[in-house]
Design a protein around this motif. Structure first.
Motif, PDB file in Angstrom:
ATOM      1  N   CYS A  24      -0.539   0.149  -6.215  1.00 30.71           N
ATOM      2  CA  CYS A  24       0.789   0.780  -6.292  1.00 30.71           C
ATOM      3  C   CYS A  24       1.099   1.496  -4.988  1.00 30.71           C
ATOM      4  O   CYS A  24       0.346   2.385  -4.572  1.00 30.71           O
ATOM      5  CB  CYS A  24       0.811   1.771  -7.457  1.00 30.71           C
ATOM      6  SG  CYS A  24       2.267   2.851  -7.467  1.00 30.71           S
ATOM      7  N   SER A  25       2.202   1.118  -4.332  1.00 29.54           N
ATOM      8  CA  SER A  25       2.617   1.776  -3.087  1.00 29.54           C
ATOM      9  C   SER A  25       3.693   2.828  -3.321  1.00 29.54           C
ATOM     10  O   SER A  25       3.961   3.646  -2.446  1.00 29.54           O
ATOM     11  CB  SER A  25       3.135   0.734  -2.088  1.00 29.54           C
ATOM     12  OG  SER A  25       4.304   0.113  -2.591  1.00 29.54           O
ATOM     13  N   CYS A  26       4.309   2.815  -4.506  1.00 30.03           N
ATOM     14  CA  CYS A  26       5.445   3.718  -4.747  1.00 30.03           C
ATOM     15  C   CYS A  26       5.022   5.059  -5.345  1.00 30.03           C
ATOM     16  O   CYS A  26       5.736   6.042  -5.222  1.00 30.03           O
ATOM     17  CB  CYS A  26       6.465   3.055  -5.664  1.00 30.03           C
ATOM     18  SG  CYS A  26       5.982   2.939  -7.395  1.00 30.03           S
ATOM     19  N   GLY A  27       3.892   5.074  -6.005  1.00 30.25           N
ATOM     20  CA  GLY A  27       3.390   6.308  -6.612  1.00 30.25           C
ATOM     21  C   GLY A  27       3.885   6.560  -8.023  1.00 30.25           C
ATOM     22  O   GLY A  27       3.473   7.534  -8.649  1.00 30.25           O
ATOM     23  N   SER A  28       4.736   5.685  -8.548  1.00 24.81           N
ATOM     24  CA  SER A  28       5.311   5.919  -9.881  1.00 24.81           C
ATOM     25  C   SER A  28       4.494   5.328 -11.029  1.00 24.81           C
ATOM     26  O   SER A  28       4.733   5.670 -12.185  1.00 24.81           O
ATOM     27  CB  SER A  28       6.714   5.321  -9.955  1.00 24.81           C
ATOM     28  OG  SER A  28       7.583   6.011  -9.101  1.00 24.81           O
ATOM     29  N   SER A  29       3.578   4.465 -10.702  1.00 26.06           N
ATOM     30  CA  SER A  29       2.804   3.797 -11.757  1.00 26.06           C
ATOM     31  C   SER A  29       2.051   4.808 -12.617  1.00 26.06           C
ATOM     32  O   SER A  29       1.520   5.799 -12.113  1.00 26.06           O
ATOM     33  CB  SER A  29       1.807   2.818 -11.121  1.00 26.06           C
ATOM     34  OG  SER A  29       0.951   2.295 -12.120  1.00 26.06           O
ATOM     35  N   CYS A  35      -0.491  -0.998  -9.721  1.00 28.66           N
ATOM     36  CA  CYS A  35       0.923  -1.187 -10.061  1.00 28.66           C
ATOM     37  C   CYS A  35       1.093  -1.462 -11.551  1.00 28.66           C
ATOM     38  O   CYS A  35       0.319  -2.217 -12.138  1.00 28.66           O
ATOM     39  CB  CYS A  35       1.457  -2.379  -9.253  1.00 28.66           C
ATOM     40  SG  CYS A  35       3.145  -2.862  -9.663  1.00 28.66           S
ATOM     41  N   ASP A  36       2.107  -0.842 -12.162  1.00 34.20           N
ATOM     42  CA  ASP A  36       2.456  -1.158 -13.549  1.00 34.20           C
ATOM     43  C   ASP A  36       3.897  -1.652 -13.653  1.00 34.20           C
ATOM     44  O   ASP A  36       4.453  -1.710 -14.746  1.00 34.20           O
ATOM     45  CB  ASP A  36       2.223   0.051 -14.463  1.00 34.20           C
ATOM     46  CG  ASP A  36       3.228   1.179 -14.227  1.00 34.20           C
ATOM     47  OD1 ASP A  36       4.049   1.093 -13.293  1.00 34.20           O
ATOM     48  OD2 ASP A  36       3.190   2.154 -15.012  1.00 34.20           O
ATOM     49  N   GLY A  37       4.501  -1.975 -12.498  1.00 32.97           N
ATOM     50  CA  GLY A  37       5.865  -2.493 -12.505  1.00 32.97           C
ATOM     51  C   GLY A  37       6.930  -1.428 -12.347  1.00 32.97           C
ATOM     52  O   GLY A  37       8.122  -1.738 -12.262  1.00 32.97           O
ATOM     53  N   SER A  38       6.524  -0.166 -12.293  1.00 26.23           N
ATOM     54  CA  SER A  38       7.494   0.931 -12.203  1.00 26.23           C
ATOM     55  C   SER A  38       8.312   0.922 -10.913  1.00 26.23           C
ATOM     56  O   SER A  38       9.324   1.603 -10.833  1.00 26.23           O
ATOM     57  CB  SER A  38       6.789   2.288 -12.316  1.00 26.23           C
ATOM     58  OG  SER A  38       6.163   2.426 -13.554  1.00 26.23           O
ATOM     59  N   HIS A  39       7.871   0.184  -9.905  1.00 24.96           N
ATOM     60  CA  HIS A  39       8.582   0.137  -8.616  1.00 24.96           C
ATOM     61  C   HIS A  39       9.880  -0.653  -8.707  1.00 24.96           C
ATOM     62  O   HIS A  39      10.666  -0.621  -7.760  1.00 24.96           O
ATOM     63  CB  HIS A  39       7.682  -0.505  -7.551  1.00 24.96           C
ATOM     64  CG  HIS A  39       7.352  -1.924  -7.863  1.00 24.96           C
ATOM     65  ND1 HIS A  39       6.253  -2.288  -8.612  1.00 24.96           N
ATOM     66  CD2 HIS A  39       8.013  -3.065  -7.569  1.00 24.96           C
ATOM     67  CE1 HIS A  39       6.250  -3.608  -8.748  1.00 24.96           C
ATOM     68  NE2 HIS A  39       7.301  -4.103  -8.135  1.00 24.96           N
ATOM     69  N   THR A  45       7.043  -2.372  -2.918  1.00 24.82           N
ATOM     70  CA  THR A  45       6.377  -3.509  -3.563  1.00 24.82           C
ATOM     71  C   THR A  45       4.886  -3.212  -3.576  1.00 24.82           C
ATOM     72  O   THR A  45       4.368  -2.544  -2.677  1.00 24.82           O
ATOM     73  CB  THR A  45       6.617  -4.831  -2.804  1.00 24.82           C
ATOM     74  OG1 THR A  45       6.274  -4.655  -1.430  1.00 24.82           O
ATOM     75  CG2 THR A  45       8.061  -5.276  -2.906  1.00 24.82           C
ATOM     76  N   PRO A  46       4.186  -3.708  -4.577  1.00 31.64           N
ATOM     77  CA  PRO A  46       2.738  -3.474  -4.618  1.00 31.64           C
ATOM     78  C   PRO A  46       2.026  -4.299  -3.548  1.00 31.64           C
ATOM     79  O   PRO A  46       2.568  -5.285  -3.052  1.00 31.64           O
ATOM     80  CB  PRO A  46       2.351  -3.943  -6.018  1.00 31.64           C
ATOM     81  CG  PRO A  46       3.390  -4.930  -6.400  1.00 31.64           C
ATOM     82  CD  PRO A  46       4.661  -4.471  -5.729  1.00 31.64           C
TER      83      PRO A  46
END
Ligand code: FES
Length: 78
Positions: A24-29, A35-39, A45-46
């Motif tokens: 996860c690059s966005c930190g929202s997962s 990554c859990d798709g939260s981006h 993008t992961p």
């Protein structure tokens, strides 16, 4: 480019089995450091990680590393 959310100020130190992972690059997962798709709907993008052998890794959780997906110590500066 948006700023990532700081998921944690320490890396995730994990021993990963061979396989494919998405960091996860966005930190929202909710499944950090993966990554859990939260981006979706963001600029992020992961990053795909492919391991051919079991490996101990320190994955960045602050999302400010310059050496994605690995921790580079940036969490100490934020
Ligand atoms: Fe953060 Fe996918 S949830 S990159």
């Amino acid at each position: 480019m948006s700023k990532p959310i700081i998921a944690d100020k320490k890396p995730a130190i994990l021993e990963l089995e061979p396989g494919t992972y998405y960091w996860c690059s966005c930190g929202s997962s909710q499944k950090q450091p993966f990554c859990d798709g939260s981006h979706q709907g963001t600029d992020f993008t992961p990053q795909k990680i492919e391991l051919t052998k079991t490996q101990k890794v320190a994955l960045c959780n602050c999302k400010y590393t310059q050496n994605t997906p690995l921790c580079d110590g940036s969490h100490a500066q934020i």
